[in-house]
Write a protein that holds these residues in place. Structure first.
Motif, PDB file in Angstrom:
ATOM      1  N   PHE A   1       0.815  -1.225   0.000  1.00 21.40           N
ATOM      2  CA  PHE A   1       0.000   0.000   0.000  1.00 21.40           C
ATOM      3  C   PHE A   1       0.848   1.274   0.000  1.00 21.40           C
ATOM      4  O   PHE A   1       0.317   2.362   0.201  1.00 21.40           O
ATOM      5  CB  PHE A   1      -0.928   0.087   1.224  1.00 21.40           C
ATOM      6  N   LEU A   2       2.153   1.166  -0.214  1.00 21.77           N
ATOM      7  CA  LEU A   2       2.953   2.386  -0.141  1.00 21.77           C
ATOM      8  C   LEU A   2       2.666   3.304  -1.321  1.00 21.77           C
ATOM      9  O   LEU A   2       2.674   4.522  -1.191  1.00 21.77           O
ATOM     10  CB  LEU A   2       4.447   2.057  -0.060  1.00 21.77           C
TER      11      LEU A   2
ATOM     12  N   ALA B   1      -0.244   3.520  -2.807  1.00 16.94           N
ATOM     13  CA  ALA B   1      -1.538   4.138  -2.508  1.00 16.94           C
ATOM     14  C   ALA B   1      -1.378   5.243  -1.478  1.00 16.94           C
ATOM     15  O   ALA B   1      -2.088   6.240  -1.503  1.00 16.94           O
ATOM     16  CB  ALA B   1      -2.518   3.085  -2.009  1.00 16.94           C
ATOM     17  N   THR B   2      -0.414   5.057  -0.572  1.00 15.05           N
ATOM     18  CA  THR B   2      -0.171   6.071   0.449  1.00 15.05           C
ATOM     19  C   THR B   2       0.461   7.313  -0.173  1.00 15.05           C
ATOM     20  O   THR B   2       0.115   8.440   0.168  1.00 15.05           O
ATOM     21  CB  THR B   2       0.786   5.513   1.519  1.00 15.05           C
TER      22      THR B   2
END
Ligand code: SF4
Ligand code: SF4
Ligand code: SF4
Ligand code: FES
Lengths: 547, 177
Positions: free
Chosen positions: B80-81, B83-84
């Motif tokens: 999810f990096l 998306a972050t």
């Protein structure tokens, strides 16, 4: 008053307080990093992250004598004249070395570790570690080991603080976890054939300072930095644990206990912790429906969806036309909602019969060695609802507030023409036979989360809100009132009970639980304690009654 | 800051000289620019008949792709990096336990809303395993909004399409593979 000197600042502590140097330093604004110490567990002083310099100041001469080596702050009591030095070069170097030693064996798989973002190893490394690793990188994975049905251990991420082991020995008393092997080969494991299965098991995940213990229910679901937390109260039982509801885009992802010395200390039970899934159950009632022509649904007639803005008016008309009203005030409602419901009912029928709704009981109270109690009464607010009904004068000849059975008798005896049953229980709660008691009524209103034998025969089938979707006050089994806000919005535009009753009372604007709470406090000595601002840990209603 | 603040130095505009008042020098300057462009080589192309040439495909920020590892599996570890990091919030990932022993987590679904994307390349910067990259595919068209939400299969197929022309960037830029 004993005085402790924290980094040169004099801090007074209570005469009979038993603080260690971590707690005393915190009062002086200095945070000492620590892994193995937890205020709720015994001290083992094994991680050595909290090493500091200490000494003592002679009361007569004022001369400070330092201890010649570093000592663990968690194990050193803070007494009068104790000198605490938390930021010397020696202390800083020691912290950096502890961090380095821990990281030699750590997989550093932060990108795929669920703890990343709230991990002490990350935070302390950032703050106290050194920028470079002198050891080789290990492979990017961590061995997995099942601990039980709720928890997975990622073996290589563990920093061997043994908090989890001590928890199962001291708080849950089940002692499933243990340390196997010795020295550099130490690992956490369960005894063969005895998995981690107790009703407090989820707490070891909160205790674990790193990502070693993973909560299976939350694993891989969401990164923690996407979550927003709202202070809330668990609706699972009458203990009413203080919790944080962690959510993102109106979806709850997990519940975490919130420290409250009066209620749950640092813990919560697994029933409560995993007891939020019903909130997102697709079979929830989401529409306000009324049987066409006002006939009971069981006659097989069609029913219509009613606009929320019309529900209040039409409900009032139907109940007003039906005659004598009986109301079950669910112990799942907040005190504010219960108060407004009683006010609405009495404005429709001034003689309305008010009773506490069904109180689900499951087994007996369970108390754990650490003092934590799971109550058999599986609803959060029986006492609050009883108090409200008493305020409305709804007590019987003996001064007791009628309960669900009294309401059933009342209806069976033909003393009511209409009934308004609020429920909002997370699971099934009524059988066909009990529901039959309401068959002869000319208007039955049921407000519930799910379809039930009762809602199937109702004229009005209204959706209810789940625990995280309401705002107000719950009074737990120990008479402690805790105030909380709404964490997420209910699905599909459902009006939570508070909003519906607020509008039915003809009040303008948005439902304001605080305004209602102040009104309740003014109207009754039982609730007088709620008049001011209520602290996050709640307030004991009985204390004010004595005064 | 007030106009009277001592740290401000006030400078008066210079009075116009004769040349400026005549406009003639500026007029000639402008015409020279026009004349130069009339005879210099063209920089525009007749798209779409003619394709524009991408200078360096390695740093071009076009359509995304999801890279595959040596065994053909999606490289992404569902951290999810991206998306972050994504400022447009257009990446939507559902993670689950991976079916492979050497990997803990992988994306069950991976969607990028190419219409919301601002092609900033932050996702590529953030990815710890170089799984997401921006290719030099620059014409991105579709008939509906839904079609422009690229899922995992589509993003992997972009990789299959472009892997020969544009080998994984990390290779040449000295990153991990
Ligand atoms: S699993 Fe977590 S809590 Fe248990 S010893 Fe390891 S680091 Fe500590
Ligand atoms: S290029 Fe930028 S906007 Fe587009 S997906 Fe990546 S991070 Fe998001
Ligand atoms: S940053 Fe890379 S590995 Fe992480 S979710 Fe995005 S594409 Fe996958
Ligand atoms: S916290 Fe003091 S040694 Fe671990």
């Amino acid at each position: 008053m004993p005085t402790v000197i924290v980094d040169g600042k004099e801090i007074e502590i209570g005469a009979d307080e038993r603080l260690n140097c971590i707690e005393a330093a915190r009062r002086g604004g200095a945070e000492i990093p620590h892994y193995c110490w937890h205020p709720g567990l015994t001290v083992v002083a094994s991680c050595r992250m909290c090493l500091i310099e200490t000494g003592s100041r002679d009361a007569a001469t004022g001369k400070v004598t330092m201890v010649p080596k570093l000592v663990p702050a968690c194990q050193t009591p803070a007494k009068d004249g104790t000198v605490i030095v938390t930021e010397s070069q020696l202390v800083k170097e020691s912290r950096a070395r502890v961090e380095e030693a821990l990281l030699i064996d750590h997989p550093i798989d932060c990108p795929i570790c669920d703890k990343a973002g709230e991990c002490l190893l990350q935070d302390y490394h950032f703050e106290h570690g050194q920028p470079e690793r002198r050891a080789d990188l290990h492979p990017f994975t961590s061995r997995k080991r099942e601990m039980g049905s709720t928890v997975t251990l990622f073996v290589d991420r563990c920093v061997m603080c043994t908090r989890c082991v001590r928890f199962t020995r001291e708080i849950s008393g089940s002692a499933e976890l243990m340390v196997i092997n010795r020295g550099a080969k130490e690992e956490i494991d369960v005894f063969p054939g005895f998995p981690l299965e107790n009703k407090l098991s989820g707490n070891v995940v909160d205790l674990c300072p790193v990502g070693a213990l993973g909560d299976k229910d939350f694993l891989y679901q969401q990164r923690v930095w996407f979550l927003k937390a709202e202070d809330n109260v668990c609706g699972g039982c009458a203990t009413g644990c203080s919790i944080r509801t962690e959510h993102n885009q109106d979806t709850v992802y997990r519940l975490k206990p919130r420290e409250n010395p009066h209620v749950n200390k640092w813990w919560m039970c697994d029933d409560g912790r995993y007891g939020w899934h019903h909130l997102h159950d697709p079979s929830r009632l989401v529409e306000a429906r009324r049987a066409a022509g006002g006939r009971a649904r069981r006659e097989g007639g069609a029913d219509d969806t009613i606009e929320w803005s019309d529900v209040g008016r039409r409900l009032r008309d139907d109940l007003g036309a039906a005659g004598r009203l009986a109301v079950a005030v669910s112990p799942m409602l907040t005190t504010e909602e219960a108060w407004m419901l009683c006010a609405v009912a009495r404005s429709i029928d001034p003689q309305a019969f008010l009773a506490v709704g069904h109180v689900p009981i499951d087994g007996a109270d369970e108390t754990y060695p650490g003092g934590f109690t799971i109550r058999a009464e599986k609803c959060p607010n029986r006492l609050g609802v009883e108090g409200v009904i008493a305020v409305f004068g709804g007590v019987d000849a003996a001064g007791r507030v009628p309960g669900w059975n009294a309401l059933l008798d009342h209806v069976r005896a033909g003393e009511a023409d209409a009934a308004w049953i609020t429920a909002a229980y997370p699971g099934g709660w009524i059988d066909e036979e009990t529901a039959e008691a309401f068959a002869s009524l000319s208007c039955l209103v049921v407000q519930d989360l799910f379809e039930s034998p009762l809602s199937r025969m109702a004229v009005w089938k209204l959706p209810a809100a789940g625990f995280a979707e309401r705002a107000g006050t719950w009074v737990n089994a120990a008479h402690r009132a805790q105030v909380f806000q709404q964490a997420i919005r209910p699905p599909a535009g459902v009006w939570p009970e508070g909003r519906l009753y607020w509008s039915m009372l003809g009040r303008r604007g948005l439902y304001d639980a605080e305004a209602v709470r102040r009104q309740i406090a003014d109207s009754s000595p039982t609730f007088a304690a709620l008049a001011g601002d209520v602290p996050a840990t709640g307030i004991d209603l009985r204390i004010q009654q004595l005064a | 800051m007030k106009p009277s603040d001592p740290s401000i130095t006030w400078i008066d505009e210079k009075p116009l000289g004769l040349a400026e008042r005549l406009y003639l020098p500026l007029f000639i300057q402008g015409l020279t620019t026009t004349a130069r462009h009339l005879v210099s080589p063209k920089v525009t192309v007749s798209y779409p008949e003619q394709r524009p040439k991408v200078g360096n495909p390695l740093i071009y920020r076009g359509v995304h792709r999801l890279n595959r590892d040596e065994e053909g599996r999606v490289k992404c570890v569902a951290c999810f990096l991206c998306a972050t990091a994504c400022p447009a919030h257009c990446i939507d990932i559902v993670a689950t336990e991976s079916p492979w022993p050497d990997r803990e987590k992988y994306p069950e679904s991976f969607q990028i809303d190419e219409l919301r994307c601002i092609f900033c390349g932050m996702c590529e910067e953030a990815c710890p395993v170089d799984a997401i990259e921006l290719t030099s595919l620059l014409d991105l068209t579709g008939k509906s909004r839904e079609e422009m939400i690229f899922d995992k299969e589509k993003l992997l197929s972009v990789y299959d399409m472009t892997k020969d022309a544009e080998p994984m960037k990390s290779d040449s830029l000295g990153g991990t593979l």
